[in-house]
Design a protein around this motif. Structure first.
Motif, PDB file in Angstrom:
ATOM      1  N   VAL A  79     -12.122  10.727  -4.980  1.00 30.69           N
ATOM      2  CA  VAL A  79     -10.632  11.134  -4.816  1.00 30.69           C
ATOM      3  C   VAL A  79      -9.811  10.181  -5.225  1.00 30.69           C
ATOM      4  O   VAL A  79      -9.717   8.905  -4.604  1.00 30.69           O
ATOM      5  CB  VAL A  79     -10.550  11.602  -3.224  1.00 30.69           C
ATOM      6  N   ARG A  80      -8.842  10.484  -6.121  1.00 33.94           N
ATOM      7  CA  ARG A  80      -7.732   9.718  -6.425  1.00 33.94           C
ATOM      8  C   ARG A  80      -6.421   9.915  -6.031  1.00 33.94           C
ATOM      9  O   ARG A  80      -6.045  11.263  -6.581  1.00 33.94           O
ATOM     10  CB  ARG A  80      -7.862   9.431  -8.148  1.00 33.94           C
ATOM     11  N   PHE A  81      -5.488   9.457  -5.519  1.00 34.49           N
ATOM     12  CA  PHE A  81      -4.139   9.725  -5.062  1.00 34.49           C
ATOM     13  C   PHE A  81      -3.557   8.700  -4.645  1.00 34.49           C
ATOM     14  O   PHE A  81      -3.788   7.489  -4.780  1.00 34.49           O
ATOM     15  CB  PHE A  81      -4.504  10.629  -3.629  1.00 34.49           C
ATOM     16  N   PHE A  82      -1.993   8.880  -4.606  1.00 35.59           N
ATOM     17  CA  PHE A  82      -1.270   7.977  -4.258  1.00 35.59           C
ATOM     18  C   PHE A  82      -0.079   8.470  -3.404  1.00 35.59           C
ATOM     19  O   PHE A  82       0.198   9.725  -3.693  1.00 35.59           O
ATOM     20  CB  PHE A  82      -0.574   7.069  -5.328  1.00 35.59           C
ATOM     21  N   ALA A  83       0.656   7.878  -2.476  1.00 39.47           N
ATOM     22  CA  ALA A  83       1.661   8.517  -1.715  1.00 39.47           C
ATOM     23  C   ALA A  83       2.926   7.375  -1.841  1.00 39.47           C
ATOM     24  O   ALA A  83       2.888   6.170  -1.942  1.00 39.47           O
ATOM     25  CB  ALA A  83       1.217   8.454  -0.188  1.00 39.47           C
ATOM     26  N   ALA A  84       4.005   8.193  -1.676  1.00 35.68           N
ATOM     27  CA  ALA A  84       5.258   7.469  -1.851  1.00 35.68           C
ATOM     28  C   ALA A  84       5.995   7.921  -0.431  1.00 35.68           C
ATOM     29  O   ALA A  84       6.390   8.857  -0.269  1.00 35.68           O
ATOM     30  CB  ALA A  84       6.027   7.980  -3.095  1.00 35.68           C
ATOM     31  N   HIS A  85       6.495   6.546   0.051  1.00 37.05           N
ATOM     32  CA  HIS A  85       7.334   6.832   1.306  1.00 37.05           C
ATOM     33  C   HIS A  85       8.836   6.813   1.002  1.00 37.05           C
ATOM     34  O   HIS A  85       8.990   5.522   0.655  1.00 37.05           O
ATOM     35  CB  HIS A  85       6.822   5.967   2.307  1.00 37.05           C
ATOM     36  N   CYS A  86       9.579   7.531   1.354  1.00 31.23           N
ATOM     37  CA  CYS A  86      11.100   7.462   0.909  1.00 31.23           C
ATOM     38  C   CYS A  86      11.631   7.725   2.113  1.00 31.23           C
ATOM     39  O   CYS A  86      11.351   8.162   3.208  1.00 31.23           O
ATOM     40  CB  CYS A  86      11.494   8.510  -0.195  1.00 31.23           C
ATOM     41  N   ASP A  87      12.989   7.127   2.277  1.00 33.90           N
ATOM     42  CA  ASP A  87      13.833   7.402   3.133  1.00 33.90           C
ATOM     43  C   ASP A  87      14.509   8.845   3.064  1.00 33.90           C
ATOM     44  O   ASP A  87      14.335   9.545   2.167  1.00 33.90           O
ATOM     45  CB  ASP A  87      15.122   6.416   3.469  1.00 33.90           C
ATOM     46  N   LEU A  88      15.367   9.258   4.003  1.00 28.90           N
ATOM     47  CA  LEU A  88      15.881  10.698   4.235  1.00 28.90           C
ATOM     48  C   LEU A  88      16.817  10.877   2.981  1.00 28.90           C
ATOM     49  O   LEU A  88      17.050  12.143   2.733  1.00 28.90           O
ATOM     50  CB  LEU A  88      16.691  10.805   5.345  1.00 28.90           C
ATOM     51  N   PHE A  94       8.434   2.516  -0.309  1.00 23.82           N
ATOM     52  CA  PHE A  94       6.943   1.996  -0.230  1.00 23.82           C
ATOM     53  C   PHE A  94       5.934   3.010  -0.668  1.00 23.82           C
ATOM     54  O   PHE A  94       6.076   4.111  -0.645  1.00 23.82           O
ATOM     55  CB  PHE A  94       6.387   1.634   1.069  1.00 23.82           C
ATOM     56  N   ILE A  95       5.077   2.515  -1.854  1.00 22.47           N
ATOM     57  CA  ILE A  95       3.893   3.315  -2.740  1.00 22.47           C
ATOM     58  C   ILE A  95       2.856   2.994  -2.151  1.00 22.47           C
ATOM     59  O   ILE A  95       2.366   1.532  -2.370  1.00 22.47           O
ATOM     60  CB  ILE A  95       4.334   3.075  -4.179  1.00 22.47           C
ATOM     61  N   ALA A  96       1.919   3.680  -1.484  1.00 19.48           N
ATOM     62  CA  ALA A  96       0.492   3.180  -1.150  1.00 19.48           C
ATOM     63  C   ALA A  96      -0.419   3.664  -2.383  1.00 19.48           C
ATOM     64  O   ALA A  96      -0.324   4.923  -2.609  1.00 19.48           O
ATOM     65  CB  ALA A  96       0.286   4.057   0.157  1.00 19.48           C
ATOM     66  N   ARG A  97      -0.822   2.952  -3.176  1.00 20.41           N
ATOM     67  CA  ARG A  97      -1.797   3.147  -4.292  1.00 20.41           C
ATOM     68  C   ARG A  97      -2.982   2.383  -4.290  1.00 20.41           C
ATOM     69  O   ARG A  97      -3.542   2.077  -5.349  1.00 20.41           O
ATOM     70  CB  ARG A  97      -0.996   2.663  -5.499  1.00 20.41           C
ATOM     71  N   ASP A  98      -3.613   2.514  -3.232  1.00 21.69           N
ATOM     72  CA  ASP A  98      -4.935   1.600  -2.775  1.00 21.69           C
ATOM     73  C   ASP A  98      -6.150   2.577  -3.572  1.00 21.69           C
ATOM     74  O   ASP A  98      -7.328   2.138  -3.815  1.00 21.69           O
ATOM     75  CB  ASP A  98      -5.286   1.496  -1.350  1.00 21.69           C
ATOM     76  N   HIS A  99      -5.814   3.766  -3.661  1.00 19.93           N
ATOM     77  CA  HIS A  99      -7.079   4.480  -4.046  1.00 19.93           C
ATOM     78  C   HIS A  99      -6.959   5.020  -5.457  1.00 19.93           C
ATOM     79  O   HIS A  99      -7.289   6.334  -6.014  1.00 19.93           O
ATOM     80  CB  HIS A  99      -6.980   5.816  -3.120  1.00 19.93           C
TER      81      HIS A  99
END
Length: 412
Positions: A79-88, A94-99
């Motif tokens: 499973v390959r994914f990444f997540a981007a956390h943004c303000d309103l 922040f970008i979580a790209r551990d996977h």
């Protein structure tokens, strides 16, 4: 006629099979796409909850990847994914790209901005299935790598399309082969009918000729006798009917005009129209014609003359008192058009599709005033089709009848 019947049989069979194959192909691929997308959305939802929870509770242990929907023990590596956390405001914090390792932070941020600009909460972006979550703390966008799943969807689509196309071709050749066997009984039946009509026509000609001769002799002895005149009239009608039936039977052959030649269609039209123009004016009807000059046509001249005569005869008979009749012959868009239009006694023309059926006539036309055998328009259609053309009837305004014949022009 048999060729047309066979073509229609093949077209109907292929249309039915093609429709079934199209529905099956579309249904299989739609179901596969829906299932694949639903599975990816469910996995993306669980991963998004996992990432949001990790941001809100950094010290809490993360649920194992094997617990993902459809994950399995190898999910940690597949499973390959990444997540981007943004303000309103949509600014990436922040970008979580551990996977995932195939995308850097700048490209991940660009993907995030493009997705947020579209204002959708989920969908596909390149090879990723994304899911957007907004809450009071900010915006989180999760990108799940769906390249493998999308490739599977595309592969199934290509395989199903290829299989469907191959099946259509195979069925086409099978139908083409077996259609000959399917129409063979009709061919034999039609051949028997034509043979019967031809034989009966020849057998009937002798007694009809004898009756006509006897009536002529009796008319000389009993001049003015209405019964003898009626016998002569009905004998002529019966003779014409027999001749028309034999001619129509010959027109049903595959190639009724084996010897075709170039002739002046303009001159032939003038020749055919002249007696009907005189007849129409004698009956107090309005007649006009527009025949383009120097029109040539390759075909059987006598049959084309007969075609024009049939249409004009029909127009004169059924135009009613003070009726209007018009004839137009011209070349247009690589075709030769013959148009015969007349006013009609009837308030609208019923059963336009049946006017070319053999022996069909509307009830009001079955009178001594009009006469006729009911097969004239059938012969007109057979002549047009034998020359590679078509004929149709329309009713402009409901009080006029327009016969349109379209013939191929060899000069185009």
């Amino acid at each position: 006629m048999l060729k047309r019947m066979r073509r229609r049989f093949i077209l109907a069979s292929m249309a039915a099979f093609g429709t079934v194959m199209a529905v099956l192909t579309a249904g299989i691929n739609l179901v596969n796409y829906y299932r694949t997308t639903s599975m990816q959305d469910e996995m993306a939802r669980v991963l998004l909850e996992r990432e949001v929870g990790a941001m809100q509770r950094p010290q809490a242990p993360l649920p194992p990847m094997a617990d993902l929907p459809g994950g399995g023990p190898e999910a940690e590596f597949t499973v390959r994914f990444f997540a981007a956390h943004c303000d309103l405001g949509g600014n990436v914090l922040f970008i979580a790209r551990d996977h995932i390792s195939s995308i850097d932070r700048e490209l991940a941020a660009a993907y995030t901005q493009d997705v947020l600009a579209g204002e959708k909460t989920k969908g596909y972006y390149k090879d990723y299935r994304y899911l957007v979550r907004r809450d009071g703390r900010g915006i989180t966008v999760l990108f799940l790598n769906a390249a493998h799943s999308l490739q599977s969807v595309r592969s199934l689509l290509l395989v199903s399309l290829g299989t469907g196309t191959g099946s259509l071709l195979l069925v086409f050749f099978l139908v083409l082969y077996f259609s000959g066997h399917a129409v063979r009984p009709f061919a034999e039946n039609m051949e028997r009918q034509k043979r019967f009509i031809t034989d009966a026509g020849h057998e009937l000609k002798t007694p009809i000729t004898s009756i006509a001769a006897s009536a002529d002799i009796a008319a000389m002895a009993y001049e003015g006798d209405e019964w003898i005149e009626n016998i002569k009239k009905q004998t002529l009608r019966l003779g014409k009917l027999v001749n028309d039936l034999v001619a129509l039977s010959r027109l049903d052959e595959e190639n009724p005009f084996r010897e075709r030649s170039d002739f002046s269609l303009s001159d032939a039209a003038w020749e055919a129209a002249e007696p009907f123009a005189v007849l129409a004016k004698a009956k107090g009807k309005s007649y006009c014609q527009k025949i383009e000059e120097n029109l040539t046509f390759c075909g059987d001249r006598n049959s084309v003359l007969q075609l024009i005569s049939i249409l004009l005869d029909n127009a004169v008979k059924y135009s009613g008192e003070n009726g209007e009749i018009s004839l137009e012959i011209c070349r247009k868009r690589g075709k030769i058009w013959i148009r015969v239009e007349n006013t009609c006694q009837l308030p609208g023309i019923p059963d336009l599709d049946r006017l070319f059926d053999r022996f069909y006539r509307v009830d009001e036309s079955r009178s001594a005033a009009t006469g006729g055998t009911g097969i004239g328009l059938s012969m007109a259609r057979a002549i047009a089709q034998a020359h590679g053309g078509r004929i149709e009837a329309v009713s402009p305004g409901g009080d006029r009848l327009l016969m349109k014949v379209c013939l191929p022009d060899k000069n185009f």
